[in-house]
Design a protein around this motif. Sequence first.
Motif, PDB file in Angstrom:
ATOM      1  N   THR A  64       3.358  -4.364  -4.880  1.00 49.46           N
ATOM      2  CA  THR A  64       2.765  -5.630  -5.308  1.00 49.46           C
ATOM      3  C   THR A  64       1.773  -5.411  -6.447  1.00 49.46           C
ATOM      4  O   THR A  64       0.892  -4.545  -6.350  1.00 49.46           O
ATOM      5  N   GLY A  65       1.932  -6.164  -7.519  1.00 47.73           N
ATOM      6  CA  GLY A  65       0.990  -6.098  -8.634  1.00 47.73           C
ATOM      7  C   GLY A  65       1.248  -4.956  -9.610  1.00 47.73           C
ATOM      8  O   GLY A  65       0.526  -4.808 -10.588  1.00 47.73           O
ATOM      9  N   LYS A  66       2.252  -4.133  -9.368  1.00 46.32           N
ATOM     10  CA  LYS A  66       2.532  -3.023 -10.287  1.00 46.32           C
ATOM     11  C   LYS A  66       3.879  -3.255 -10.969  1.00 46.32           C
ATOM     12  O   LYS A  66       4.886  -3.441 -10.288  1.00 46.32           O
ATOM     13  N   PRO A  67       3.904  -3.215 -12.302  1.00 49.21           N
ATOM     14  CA  PRO A  67       5.179  -3.411 -13.000  1.00 49.21           C
ATOM     15  C   PRO A  67       6.120  -2.214 -12.853  1.00 49.21           C
ATOM     16  O   PRO A  67       7.329  -2.335 -12.957  1.00 49.21           O
ATOM     17  N   MET A  68       5.528  -1.014 -12.595  1.00 51.43           N
ATOM     18  CA  MET A  68       6.347   0.190 -12.496  1.00 51.43           C
ATOM     19  C   MET A  68       6.940   0.315 -11.092  1.00 51.43           C
ATOM     20  O   MET A  68       6.326  -0.105 -10.120  1.00 51.43           O
ATOM     21  N   ARG A  69       8.130   0.921 -11.016  1.00 54.93           N
ATOM     22  CA  ARG A  69       8.672   1.145  -9.673  1.00 54.93           C
ATOM     23  C   ARG A  69       8.173   2.499  -9.180  1.00 54.93           C
ATOM     24  O   ARG A  69       7.990   3.437  -9.958  1.00 54.93           O
ATOM     25  N   LEU A  70       7.995   2.584  -7.878  1.00 51.57           N
ATOM     26  CA  LEU A  70       7.516   3.809  -7.251  1.00 51.57           C
ATOM     27  C   LEU A  70       8.730   4.585  -6.761  1.00 51.57           C
ATOM     28  O   LEU A  70       9.514   4.081  -5.960  1.00 51.57           O
ATOM     29  N   THR A  71       8.900   5.812  -7.266  1.00 52.88           N
ATOM     30  CA  THR A  71       9.991   6.660  -6.785  1.00 52.88           C
ATOM     31  C   THR A  71       9.491   7.396  -5.558  1.00 52.88           C
ATOM     32  O   THR A  71       8.386   7.943  -5.578  1.00 52.88           O
ATOM     33  N   ILE A  72      10.299   7.396  -4.511  1.00 55.17           N
ATOM     34  CA  ILE A  72       9.931   8.115  -3.294  1.00 55.17           C
ATOM     35  C   ILE A  72      11.046   9.094  -2.997  1.00 55.17           C
ATOM     36  O   ILE A  72      12.214   8.716  -3.030  1.00 55.17           O
ATOM     37  N   ASP A 124       0.833  -1.199   0.000  1.00 51.63           N
ATOM     38  CA  ASP A 124       0.000   0.000   0.000  1.00 51.63           C
ATOM     39  C   ASP A 124       0.877   1.264   0.000  1.00 51.63           C
ATOM     40  O   ASP A 124       1.370   1.681   1.041  1.00 51.63           O
ATOM     41  N   PRO A 125       1.056   1.873  -1.177  1.00 52.79           N
ATOM     42  CA  PRO A 125       1.953   3.034  -1.272  1.00 52.79           C
ATOM     43  C   PRO A 125       1.566   4.185  -0.342  1.00 52.79           C
ATOM     44  O   PRO A 125       2.431   4.829   0.237  1.00 52.79           O
ATOM     45  N   LYS A 126       0.249   4.442  -0.196  1.00 53.72           N
ATOM     46  CA  LYS A 126      -0.197   5.556   0.647  1.00 53.72           C
ATOM     47  C   LYS A 126       0.210   5.335   2.092  1.00 53.72           C
ATOM     48  O   LYS A 126       0.740   6.226   2.758  1.00 53.72           O
ATOM     49  N   ALA A 127      -0.056   4.118   2.567  1.00 53.71           N
ATOM     50  CA  ALA A 127       0.278   3.795   3.955  1.00 53.71           C
ATOM     51  C   ALA A 127       1.791   3.833   4.144  1.00 53.71           C
ATOM     52  O   ALA A 127       2.296   4.293   5.181  1.00 53.71           O
ATOM     53  N   PHE A 128       2.530   3.386   3.138  1.00 54.42           N
ATOM     54  CA  PHE A 128       3.991   3.372   3.238  1.00 54.42           C
ATOM     55  C   PHE A 128       4.521   4.806   3.319  1.00 54.42           C
ATOM     56  O   PHE A 128       5.385   5.123   4.130  1.00 54.42           O
TER      57      PHE A 128
END
Length: 356
Positions: free
Chosen positions: A305-313, A278-282
Amino acid sequence: MPAKIPATVITGFLGAGKTTLIRHMLTHAKGKRIALIINEFGDLGVDGDILKGCGDSACRDEDIMELSNGCICCTVAEDFIPTMEALLARPDKPDHIVIETSGLALPQPLIRAFNWPAISTQVTVDGVVTVVDGRAVTEGRFAHDEAAVSAARDADDSIDHETPLSELFEDQLACADMIVVNKADLLSETELALTMDALKTGARPSVQVVSSAMGVLPVDVLLGMGIGAESDMEARHEVHHHHHDDEDDHDDEDEDDHHHHDHDEFESFVVTLPEITDPKAFSAKVSAIIAEHDILRLKGFAAVTGKPMRLTIQAVGPRIDSYFDQPFGTGPRETRLVVIGQTGLDRAAIETALAA
C-alpha cells in the motif's frame, strides 16, 4: 531499476555429485542463461566434462566464456568480486548465477562477498544448496572417497588444514538452505528416509532435504528459475520429473526401484492476494508458513500500500529475501506468490495462512 539476478551457491565434497547435478541443470535450463562460476580446488579436470565446449578445459582465470548452451564459465580464486563485476557489466546479463564450491572452504565468506556494494544492488543470494553422497552418509562416511577429499585439501595452501572433515561436513549442513541427497538410487526407500531424516535433524529449522538420482532435479526446484515469472504463472501447476510421465507404469517397480521414489515429485501452485500494508510483518508471516508446511521455495511479487514499486519476495527453506525491484506499471496491484514443495503440500491451509 532492473531486477536483481539470483545467485545460487552449490557446495559439497568432491564426488558428491555437484558436477552431475549442474550438468543436468544446464541441459534443462530451457533457454535461460546461466552463468557458472567454478571454485573447485586443485585439479579442474574433475569439472572438465562440465566445461566441454569451453575450448580450453582448464578455463583460465581471466576467461569468461560462453558455452554452447548460453552459459558462461569462469574459475575464481581471489578474483570473485572482479569476476562478478565483469559478469554484471555484460550487455547480455545472465538470468541466474551458479557458483560451485568444493565444500573444503566454508561458504560464509563467499556469502559475505555478496554484500559488496557494487554487487549487492544487482545480485541476490538465492540460496546455498549442499549436495551430499547419500550412499556414503548412510554408511557413516562423508564422501565416497574420504582419502581423495583429504588429498584435495592438503594440496591447497589457502585453506585451513586443522579442521576435521567431519566438522567441515557439519558446517556445510549448517549453512545449507536446501540439502540434496544424491545417489538416492543406491539406497533402499528405508535407508533413504532414515538418511534424509538424520540430515534434517542436523540442519537449521525449515531447511528442506530432497533426494536425487544421477543429479536429476527439476531446475525450478534447484534454482527457482521460472517461478515468479508473471507471463507463465497460471500455466504452471505441477513440477514433475520426466520419468513420472506415466503414473500407471508401476509394473517394473522392483527392477526399476530407483526411478520410482515418490518423493522425487514436486508440485507448485500460485496464490493471489490483495495489497499488503506491512512488508516486514508479511515476511515474518511467510517465514512461519514456510517452516510449518515444509515449503521448499516461495517466490513472487507483493503490492505494498502506498508504494509504486513491487516488492519481490523469494525464499529457499529458511532464507527469505525481499526488495523493491520495479514499478508495477499497468499491471494489477496485487500480490502473487508461487509455492513449490514436495508432493502433498496442504494447498488450502497454505492459502488460508497467507491470506490471514
